[in-house]
Write an enzyme that holds these catalytic residues in place. Structure first.
Site, short mmCIF file in Angstrom:
data_model
loop_
_atom_site.label_atom_id
_atom_site.label_comp_id
_atom_site.label_asym_id
_atom_site.label_seq_id
_atom_site.Cartn_x
_atom_site.Cartn_y
_atom_site.Cartn_z
N LYS A 280 0.85 -1.21 0.00
CA LYS A 280 0.00 0.00 0.00
C LYS A 280 0.88 1.25 0.00
O LYS A 280 0.63 2.21 -0.74
CB LYS A 280 -0.93 -0.01 1.23
CG LYS A 280 -2.03 -1.07 1.14
CD LYS A 280 -2.78 -1.29 2.46
CE LYS A 280 -3.74 -2.47 2.30
NZ LYS A 280 -4.43 -2.85 3.54
N GLN B 173 -4.42 -1.41 9.71
CA GLN B 173 -4.38 -2.76 9.14
C GLN B 173 -4.96 -3.77 10.13
O GLN B 173 -4.60 -3.77 11.30
CB GLN B 173 -2.92 -3.13 8.76
CG GLN B 173 -2.78 -4.44 8.02
CD GLN B 173 -3.43 -4.45 6.63
OE1 GLN B 173 -3.53 -3.41 5.97
NE2 GLN B 173 -3.88 -5.61 6.20
N ASP C 78 -10.99 3.02 4.28
CA ASP C 78 -11.26 1.58 4.26
C ASP C 78 -12.76 1.30 4.14
O ASP C 78 -13.16 0.17 3.83
CB ASP C 78 -10.77 0.96 5.58
CG ASP C 78 -9.62 -0.01 5.40
OD1 ASP C 78 -9.48 -0.55 4.29
OD2 ASP C 78 -8.88 -0.22 6.37
N1 GUN Z 1 -6.97 -6.82 6.48
C1 GUN Z 1 -7.38 -7.57 5.44
N2 GUN Z 1 -7.99 -6.80 4.51
C2 GUN Z 1 -7.97 -5.54 4.98
C3 GUN Z 1 -8.44 -4.30 4.45
O1 GUN Z 1 -9.03 -4.21 3.37
N3 GUN Z 1 -8.21 -3.22 5.24
C4 GUN Z 1 -7.59 -3.30 6.43
N4 GUN Z 1 -7.44 -2.19 7.13
N5 GUN Z 1 -7.15 -4.42 6.96
C5 GUN Z 1 -7.33 -5.54 6.22
#
Ligand code: GUN
Length: 292
Positions: free
Chosen positions: A53, A97, A120
């Site tokens: 990311k 995350q 998100d």
């Molecule tokens: N963990 C797995 N997928 C995601 C996501 O799309 N966003 C976040 N913040 N954590 C994750």
């Protein structure tokens, strides 16, 4: 039949080029999209996702901050961090995350993020707006899946969509998005989960089958309707190659199902690159709303 590949990697590159062009236009107005990714602890999969990311954000010319926090950080200290980023004018998007360590209440953290910076799309304000069909930040994986369908010319209107998995991150939101009265939606949606009786009787009806079960090769060829479109959200690590690269397989038995379906997403190179790209698009949109 051998299915056409829906190459998320290529579609993601196309969308990233669009984001870059918009980012350059914003720069002319003195705005640089800002994203913070917060990682608690040292889960290797989470580290790898967050790195990807950050790399993408850098490539697009975003202001990006990686905040690595120790696994034993207190909930209060993490809430204080979020409060700081909520108030930071350079940060337009905040991503924590998941999963978080057990001693931290995940919902408390997600609900503390300013909904306007919730790139998100996990805050209940954005979830609620999505469900009623109002403008909202859409969660990145479902948003990416919908874009893949639209940009590959897959018709969703009136289609029988079957979603396998009911997580808040993928299953529930993609089902909701595809049943909306809107372009790229208007489907008849069924959600299957771990308590569903006779799963195959549902999956075999699907014109579009979306699988986010978290179980390697859970969907076999006999569970798939001939000619259907299969979207595999699964990322299951099955060990490492001699060079130390992760061996990834999806939730769909790809080699067998590609002989039945008309189109299918590969793993890797399918849904994964789309998720990151939609996070960038949400961040760009958050920055675009800033009045200057
Ligand atoms: N963990 C797995 N997928 C995601 C996501 O799309 N966003 C976040 N913040 N954590 C994750």
């Amino acid at each position: 039949m051998t299915a056409k590949l829906i190459k998320g990697k290529e579609i993601a590159e196309q969308i990233r080029a669009e984001i870059k062009a918009e980012t350059d236009k914003l720069a002319a107005r003195g705005i640089q999209p800002g994203l913070v990714t917060i990682l608690v602890g040292e889960n290797p999969a989470s580290q790898s996702y967050v790195r990807a990311k950050q790399k993408t954000a850098h490539e697009l010319g975003f202001y990006s901050v990686q905040d690595d926090l120790p696994a034993d950080i207190t909930q209060e200290a993490l809430l204080a961090k979020i409060d700081r980023y909520n108030k930071d004018a350079k940060i337009h998007g905040i991503l924590v995350q998941l999963p978080l360590p057990k001693h931290i209440n995940e919902n408390k953290i997600l609900y503390a993020i300013n909904p306007d910076k919730d790139v998100d799309g996990f805050h209940p304000v954005n979830v609620g707006r999505m469900v009623v069909g109002a403008p909202a930040y859409l969660p990145c994986t479902p948003y990416g899946i919908q874009q893949m369908l639209i940009r590959s010319g897959v018709k969703t209107e009136g289609a029988e969509v079957v979603v396998v998995g009911r997580s808040n991150i993928v299953g529930k939101p993609i089902a909701n998005m595809l049943l909306q009265k809107a372009a790229g939606a208007n489907a008849t949606v069924t959600i299957c989960h771990t308590r569903t009786k006779d799963m195959a009787s549902h999956t075999r009806r699907a014109d579009i089958l979306i699988v986010a079960a978290g179980v390697p090769k859970a969907i076999t060829a006999d569970m798939v309707k001939p000619g259907s479109v299969v979207i595999d959200v699964g990322v299951n690590e099955m060990g490492k190659t001699a060079e130390g690269k992760r061996i990834l397989v999806g939730d769909v038995d790809f080699d067998a199902v590609k002989e039945v379906a008309s189109a299918i997403t590969p793993v890797p190179g399918g849904v994964g690159p789309m998720t990151i790209t939609m996070l960038m698009l949400n961040t760009l949109n958050a920055a675009s709303r800033v009045k200057k």
